[in-house]
Design a protein around this motif. Structure first.
Motif, PDB file in Angstrom:
ATOM      1  N   HIS A   7       0.588  -1.234   0.087  1.00 52.68           N
ATOM      2  CA  HIS A   7      -0.134   0.118   0.053  1.00 52.68           C
ATOM      3  C   HIS A   7       0.937   1.245  -0.162  1.00 52.68           C
ATOM      4  O   HIS A   7       1.303   1.873   1.069  1.00 52.68           O
ATOM      5  CB  HIS A   7      -0.953  -0.085   1.123  1.00 52.68           C
ATOM      6  CG  HIS A   7      -1.923   0.842   1.211  1.00 52.68           C
ATOM      7  ND1 HIS A   7      -3.074   0.711   1.908  1.00 52.68           N
ATOM      8  CD2 HIS A   7      -2.229   2.036   0.698  1.00 52.68           C
ATOM      9  CE1 HIS A   7      -3.996   1.870   1.686  1.00 52.68           C
ATOM     10  NE2 HIS A   7      -3.548   2.659   0.925  1.00 52.68           N
ATOM     11  N   HIS A  39      -4.317   6.352  -5.222  1.00 53.39           N
ATOM     12  CA  HIS A  39      -5.665   6.617  -5.397  1.00 53.39           C
ATOM     13  C   HIS A  39      -6.154   6.607  -6.617  1.00 53.39           C
ATOM     14  O   HIS A  39      -6.025   7.634  -7.496  1.00 53.39           O
ATOM     15  CB  HIS A  39      -6.200   7.839  -4.404  1.00 53.39           C
ATOM     16  CG  HIS A  39      -5.731   8.026  -3.123  1.00 53.39           C
ATOM     17  ND1 HIS A  39      -6.227   7.244  -1.906  1.00 53.39           N
ATOM     18  CD2 HIS A  39      -4.626   8.600  -2.605  1.00 53.39           C
ATOM     19  CE1 HIS A  39      -5.784   7.679  -0.955  1.00 53.39           C
ATOM     20  NE2 HIS A  39      -4.772   8.352  -1.173  1.00 53.39           N
ATOM     21  N   HIS A 101     -13.760   5.555   2.219  1.00 55.72           N
ATOM     22  CA  HIS A 101     -13.144   6.682   2.850  1.00 55.72           C
ATOM     23  C   HIS A 101     -14.307   7.754   2.941  1.00 55.72           C
ATOM     24  O   HIS A 101     -14.082   8.715   3.560  1.00 55.72           O
ATOM     25  CB  HIS A 101     -12.211   7.426   1.972  1.00 55.72           C
ATOM     26  CG  HIS A 101     -11.049   6.735   1.721  1.00 55.72           C
ATOM     27  ND1 HIS A 101     -10.716   6.110   0.518  1.00 55.72           N
ATOM     28  CD2 HIS A 101      -9.827   6.535   2.260  1.00 55.72           C
ATOM     29  CE1 HIS A 101      -9.439   5.365   0.524  1.00 55.72           C
ATOM     30  NE2 HIS A 101      -8.880   5.901   1.586  1.00 55.72           N
TER      31      HIS A 101
HETATM   32 ZN   LIG Z   1      -7.141   5.120   2.142  1.00 54.60          ZN
END
Ligand SMILES: [Zn+2]
Ligand SMILES: [Zn+2]
Length: 273
Positions: A7, A39, A101
């Protein structure tokens, strides 16, 4: 001991470090593999928090280039962190991370779970009448539905909703247990790998990684696997708080964990020694 991170952000969106700099850092740390997970494109909702449509190709080309250039030194994997609000399908990627999110509603209003605490508090007050138990249930229900639809390689920061609560104390963390467990039971049918994410510890003063020990124990009882990530936004913090993640795995009873592979296989298992 953990020498991999699945990540990793770069400077295309909100990360501080160019991808190459993070690869060099990984080499210094003796990493065996590294996954980039910028993202994904998310038009309409905090669009600046995701790749622009044009930059998707540019990002993928850069990481593919690094993958070739560093072959034999470190195995690099090309991925994205895809929020449930993103139309990104994961096509052309080696892997992707499923994330949630935001709270969203039908009339287009939304609030970031990990953003401005005042905005989140005001959203919960308006949308849920200030009832955090309802908000928590909605967060986990939405997240489980997204994982069922996305079928990602791994599940991101499962209980991110804890982030702002550390300072605001809107709810007792026990409130996460039942709705969190219900979400885990749905998710595991579609994705059996969850990250232990130390990003909140390194960047926003959390005292423990996501998820909590109790939730992690439950994930294990369902047969769920784990991998460790720093949710890296700065190459200097690539292995930030990995020791804490290791402790948490042991406390939850794990004897092994998953990492991104070093060869052809995307995922490999390591013993927790
Ligand atoms: Zn995140
Ligand atoms: Zn992330």
């Amino acid at each position: 001991m953990i020498r991999s991170n699945p990540h990793t952000h770069s400077d295309y969106v909100d990360g501080k470090s160019p991808a190459r700099e993070t690869v060099e850092r990984a080499l210094k740390l003796g990493f065996e593999s590294l996954g980039f997970s910028e993202h994904a494109y998310q038009p309409g909702i905090d669009s600046f928090c995701g790749l622009s449509f044009e930059n998707r190709e540019k990002y993928l080309n850069e990481i593919r280039g690094l993958q070739r250039e560093y072959a034999g030194k470190i195995r690099i994997w090309v991925g994205l962190e895809i929020d449930r609000v993103s139309p990104e399908t994961g096509e052309g990627l080696d892997y992707f991370i499923g994330a949630s999110h935001y709270f969203t509603d039908e009339d287009g209003r939304y609030a970031a779970i990990d953003g401005d605490p005042d905005a989140l508090e005001s959203y919960v007050s308006t949308r849920f009448g200030g009832d955090w138990n309802r908000a928590i249930k909605r967060y986990f229900d939405d997240y489980a539905a997204a994982i069922e639809r996305q079928k990602p390689t791994l599940i991101a920061h499962f209980d991110l909703i804890r982030k702002n609560n550390t300072k605001r104390h809107w709810f007792d963390e026990d409130a996460l247990l039942e709705p969190g467990k219900a979400a885990m039971r749905r998710m595991i049918a579609c994705c059996d790998l969850m990250e232990i994410n130390t990003g909140g510890m390194v960047r926003s003063g959390q005292l423990s990684p996501y998820p909590t020990l109790d939730l992690l124990k439950y994930w294990r009882s369902l047969g769920g696997k784990v991998t460790v990530s720093s949710d890296c936004h700065n190459s200097l913090l690539l292995d930030g708080a990995f020791g804490e993640a290791e402790k948490l795995m042991r406390l939850a009873g794990y004897g092994e964990y998953t990492v991104l592979g070093t060869g052809e296989s995307l995922l490999e298992t390591r013993r927790l020694v």
